[in-house]
Design a protein around this motif. Structure first.
Motif, PDB file in Angstrom:
ATOM      1  N   THR A   9       0.838  -0.863  -0.379  1.00 39.98           N
ATOM      2  CA  THR A   9      -0.099  -0.182  -0.432  1.00 39.98           C
ATOM      3  C   THR A   9       0.442   1.239   0.647  1.00 39.98           C
ATOM      4  O   THR A   9       0.883   2.152  -0.116  1.00 39.98           O
ATOM      5  N   HIS A  11       3.799   3.518  -1.158  1.00 36.35           N
ATOM      6  CA  HIS A  11       4.745   3.737  -3.423  1.00 36.35           C
ATOM      7  C   HIS A  11       5.758   4.774  -2.641  1.00 36.35           C
ATOM      8  O   HIS A  11       5.027   5.986  -2.218  1.00 36.35           O
ATOM      9  N   ARG A  13       6.723   8.230  -5.046  1.00 34.03           N
ATOM     10  CA  ARG A  13       6.602   9.207  -5.947  1.00 34.03           C
ATOM     11  C   ARG A  13       6.198   8.910  -7.402  1.00 34.03           C
ATOM     12  O   ARG A  13       5.413   8.588  -8.121  1.00 34.03           O
ATOM     13  N   TRP A  16       3.717   5.585  -7.505  1.00 38.33           N
ATOM     14  CA  TRP A  16       2.239   5.845  -7.832  1.00 38.33           C
ATOM     15  C   TRP A  16       2.280   6.446  -8.951  1.00 38.33           C
ATOM     16  O   TRP A  16       0.950   6.439 -10.111  1.00 38.33           O
ATOM     17  N   VAL A  17       3.395   7.656  -9.710  1.00 36.81           N
ATOM     18  CA  VAL A  17       2.973   7.188 -11.409  1.00 36.81           C
ATOM     19  C   VAL A  17       3.065   6.485 -11.869  1.00 36.81           C
ATOM     20  O   VAL A  17       1.654   6.252 -13.161  1.00 36.81           O
ATOM     21  N   ALA A  19       1.253   3.760 -10.517  1.00 38.22           N
ATOM     22  CA  ALA A  19       0.726   2.465 -10.273  1.00 38.22           C
ATOM     23  C   ALA A  19      -1.087   3.323 -11.534  1.00 38.22           C
ATOM     24  O   ALA A  19      -1.227   2.923 -11.873  1.00 38.22           O
ATOM     25  N   LEU A  20      -0.310   5.183 -11.003  1.00 33.41           N
ATOM     26  CA  LEU A  20      -1.809   5.560 -11.555  1.00 33.41           C
ATOM     27  C   LEU A  20      -1.980   5.493 -13.218  1.00 33.41           C
ATOM     28  O   LEU A  20      -2.770   5.862 -14.002  1.00 33.41           O
ATOM     29  N   ALA A  21      -0.605   4.965 -13.614  1.00 32.33           N
ATOM     30  CA  ALA A  21      -0.926   5.035 -15.008  1.00 32.33           C
ATOM     31  C   ALA A  21      -1.571   4.039 -15.584  1.00 32.33           C
ATOM     32  O   ALA A  21      -1.354   3.136 -16.722  1.00 32.33           O
ATOM     33  N   GLY A  22      -1.813   2.569 -14.563  1.00 32.94           N
ATOM     34  CA  GLY A  22      -2.770   1.179 -14.424  1.00 32.94           C
ATOM     35  C   GLY A  22      -1.361   0.459 -15.318  1.00 32.94           C
ATOM     36  O   GLY A  22      -0.322   0.325 -14.832  1.00 32.94           O
ATOM     37  N   GLN A  26       2.668  -0.525 -15.754  1.00 29.08           N
ATOM     38  CA  GLN A  26       2.794  -1.663 -15.227  1.00 29.08           C
ATOM     39  C   GLN A  26       3.804  -2.259 -16.076  1.00 29.08           C
ATOM     40  O   GLN A  26       4.747  -2.706 -15.781  1.00 29.08           O
ATOM     41  N   TYR A  42       5.937  10.999 -17.118  1.00 33.16           N
ATOM     42  CA  TYR A  42       5.664  12.031 -17.077  1.00 33.16           C
ATOM     43  C   TYR A  42       5.667  12.741 -18.289  1.00 33.16           C
ATOM     44  O   TYR A  42       5.088  13.207 -18.530  1.00 33.16           O
ATOM     45  N   SER A  45       2.200  12.504 -20.486  1.00 34.17           N
ATOM     46  CA  SER A  45       1.542  12.734 -19.726  1.00 34.17           C
ATOM     47  C   SER A  45       1.673  14.716 -19.786  1.00 34.17           C
ATOM     48  O   SER A  45       0.615  15.405 -19.906  1.00 34.17           O
TER      49      SER A  45
END
Length: 80
Positions: A9, A11, A13, A16-17, A19-22, A26, A42, A45
């Motif tokens: 749970t 991460h 920074r 998280w980048v 993880a949020l990219a899906g 990954q 980064y 996007s």
């Protein structure tokens, strides 16, 4: 911030980048590294917002200030 993926749970920074990219984030991470994947995400996007890879190793407080800076720049950026 300087410890990569310390548990299920928490991460950094860069983590998280990714993880949020899906799934695509990954997938890139699995073929390269968390740092490289985050930098590419980064860049793709928000190419107008520069984020040095050294920023992934800052303290939580410094990182949060920079993420707030990036969020403000993102708000002001022209539509893609």
């Amino acid at each position: 911030m300087s410890t990569w993926h310390t548990c299920e749970t928490t991460h950094c920074r860069a983590g998280w980048v990714v993880a949020l990219a899906g799934k695509e984030g990954q997938k890139l991470e699995s073929k390269t590294s968390t740092l490289f994947a985050a930098m590419q995400i980064y860049h793709k996007s928000s190419p107008q917002i520069k984020v040095s890879p050294m920023r992934f190793f800052e303290s939580n407080e410094v990182a949060m200030r920079d993420m707030e800076r990036c969020a403000e720049l993102e708000k002001k950026a022209p539509e893609k």
